[in-house]
Design an enzyme around this catalytic site. Structure first.
Site, PDB file in Angstrom:
ATOM      1  N   LEU A  41       0.837  -1.186   0.000  1.00 56.81           N
ATOM      2  CA  LEU A  41       0.000   0.000   0.000  1.00 56.81           C
ATOM      3  C   LEU A  41       0.878   1.243   0.000  1.00 56.81           C
ATOM      4  CD1 LEU A  41      -2.749  -1.139   2.521  1.00 56.81           C
ATOM      5  CD2 LEU A  41      -2.657  -1.433   0.037  1.00 56.81           C
ATOM      6  N   ARG A  58       3.090   2.331   3.026  1.00 58.01           N
ATOM      7  CA  ARG A  58       4.058   1.399   3.594  1.00 58.01           C
ATOM      8  C   ARG A  58       5.477   1.775   3.193  1.00 58.01           C
ATOM      9  NH1 ARG A  58       1.715  -3.382   5.371  1.00 58.01           N
ATOM     10  NH2 ARG A  58       3.752  -3.707   6.344  1.00 58.01           N
ATOM     11  N   GLY A  59       6.437   1.384   4.040  1.00 56.05           N
ATOM     12  CA  GLY A  59       7.818   1.813   3.853  1.00 56.05           C
ATOM     13  C   GLY A  59       8.412   1.443   2.514  1.00 56.05           C
ATOM     14  N   ASP A  66      -8.629 -12.788   1.972  1.00 58.56           N
ATOM     15  CA  ASP A  66      -7.826 -11.909   2.814  1.00 58.56           C
ATOM     16  C   ASP A  66      -8.281 -11.958   4.266  1.00 58.56           C
ATOM     17  OD1 ASP A  66      -6.159  -9.632   3.666  1.00 58.56           O
ATOM     18  OD2 ASP A  66      -5.962  -9.270   1.522  1.00 58.56           O
TER      19      ASP A  66
END
Length: 489
Positions: free
Chosen positions: A191, A194-195, A287
């Site tokens: 996403l 995110r890092g 999910d």
């Protein structure tokens, strides 16, 4: 207890009866998921499938299938002790110098642990006992699980994706699911916040058109794995935090194909790159919501090198309607969040993310209320303080006489202390998990705050009810008589 690598952890689990070896042939297609799911729901052990159908490589699942095993992996004796991890993180997030000798002594354990944060770089490592490159790279050698009937393809679930942006010295570790689309290709589903995604975006800005180096490690030691799912400060590498958890420096080795560092004890390492502009449709997959997600496009990860131990173990999991392994992780990591929030909001007594709410979509907070409007301030603070809560749709705030983890208590507070019009806060057009198909627009939706606290003057003009409490002397008298009465047999 601390663990030097995944195998050390497996050995300790087996010794304590928390790991079951399965020698019977089991298919990675659906069967492993069904066995793992039944085991997890029963609070059972980690599973080592020694004979996956069609493969020679064993598969490890349900490693963190109970909160106590999560605590063990983080080097703590029990789940309650994870509050200490949260205290470390709150200090690392906003360190304060000691204000005297007494405070220095109190903080000395943290200072000692900080010495374990720099990585230790090795010249050779078990994760590079076998090196495959070019045409020899073949994901078909790995028994990647196909978890649910409606899944489009096998899915890598526990890969630690290692990246470094152009403007940061620290490496980022994140866990992002990866769809297999070829012998040497995976789809990197991350996403935007995110890092890894941030590193890739900044790389493309600084090096337009150039390939972005990426490494994915499978089967690292438990501290490194869990460091990747813990809310560490953005300035801190997950490797550094893993060293703090473990009480010893994280051992790494330079990747074969790039300058990224990989966990030296990992079972399998996939090295390669993202080609700017190369995207592919990802999904659908079952999910953690309990539904199949929509198809969306994400970057393609091309693998140029695959290194591994000679007798590698593949670490895997599945996601589905809670409880699943991510939900169990959420229950344990809940204890880490509490001290982080309390440092910013000392009035918070407890904070709970119900696993039934996907471990992040609903939060219950109890506070020592001090003034009118206090509950609204806290709910707005929860949404904005930590990135992990930007997708939390519902925040319920109660007084400290309510047990945040007891739905009977919480529902009593909601139904007796709330007026729907006055005590409900609705905020529109906020970030929402793109997997949340209930939102009107993908990635954008609303949030609801529920003030279930007792109302103060200024919040109501009515006389407020007083809870019914039995006389303490009467309770003690009946306590003494209770066994003699033998009412319940």
């Amino acid at each position: 207890m601390k663990y030097k690598d995944l195998r050390d952890f497996i050995a300790q689990l087996e010794q304590s009866g928390q790991l079951k070896r399965i020698s019977r042939e089991i298919d990675p297609y659906l069967e492993m998921t069904e066995i793992s799911d039944r085991t997890l729901r029963a609070g059972g052990p980690a599973l080592l499938f020694e004979n996956p159908k069609g493969y020679t490589m064993p598969v490890l699942t349900n490693l963190f299938g109970t909160p106590d095993r999560v605590a063990m992996g983080m080097g703590q004796p029990n789940v309650a002790a994870l509050r200490q991890v949260g205290i470390w993180l709150s200090y690392l997030k906003e360190p304060e110098p000691p204000r005297g000798f007494k405070e220095l002594m109190e903080k000395l354990p943290i200072f000692k642990q900080v010495l374990n944060m720099p990585t230790k770089r090795l010249s050779s490592a078990p994760c590079q006992q076998r090196v495959l490159e070019g045409e020899a790279v073949d994901l078909d050698q790995i028994p990647i699980q196909h978890c649910w009937p409606g899944d489009v393809a096998p899915l890598v679930t526990w890969g630690l994706t290692i990246t470094r942006g152009p403007y940061k010295k620290r490496q980022n570790l994140g866990i992002y699911r990866q769809q297999k689309i070829g012998k040497n290709k995976l789809i990197m589903r991350w996403l935007d916040h995110r890092g890894g995604a941030i590193d890739f975006r900044e790389w493309q800005e600084a090096h337009p058109g150039e390939r972005f180096p990426v490494v994915v490690a499978l089967g690292a030691d438990p501290a490194t794995i869990l460091g990747a799912v813990t809310p560490v400060p953005d300035t801190l590498s997950e490797y550094a935090f893993a060293g703090l958890l473990r009480g010893s420096r994280t051992e790494v080795v330079k990747a074969v194909s790039c300058d990224l560092e990989v966990p030296a004890s990992a079972e399998i390492v996939l090295e390669g790159y993202l080609e700017p502009g190369e995207m592919a449709p990802e999904g659908p997959y079952g999910d953690h919501t309990g539904y199949y997600n929509e198809v969306d496009e994400f970057p393609v990860f091309t693998i140029t090198h695959m290194t591994m131990r000679k007798d590698a173990i593949y670490h895997s999991t599945y996601t589905g309607r809670p409880p699943d392994e991510p939900a169990v992780l959420g229950v344990a990591l809940n204890e880490v969040f509490v001290p982080l929030l309390q440092k910013q909001f000392p009035e918070i007594v407890d904070f709970y993310l119900p696993p039934e709410g996907c471990s992040y979509r609903m939060a219950v907070v109890t506070i020592k209320k001090r003034y009118p409007g206090h509950a609204k301030r806290v709910m707005l603070g929860v949404w904005s303080f930590l990135r992990q809560f930007m997708y939390t749709k519902f925040v319920i705030v109660c007084d400290d006489d309510i047990n945040a983890r007891d739905w009977k208590d919480v529902i009593w507070a909601i139904t007796t202390r709330m007026d729907p019009a006055r005590d409900t806060t609705l905020i529109e057009h906020t970030p929402i998990d793109y997997l949340d198909f209930a939102s009107p627009v993908s990635g954008l939706g609303s949030k609801m705050g529920l003030d279930a606290t007792n109302k103060w003057p200024g919040e109501t003009n009515r006389e407020w009810g007083q809870p019914i409490v039995q006389d303490e002397a009467v309770k003690q008298k009946i306590d003494a008589l209770w066994d003699e009465l033998n009412i319940l047999g």
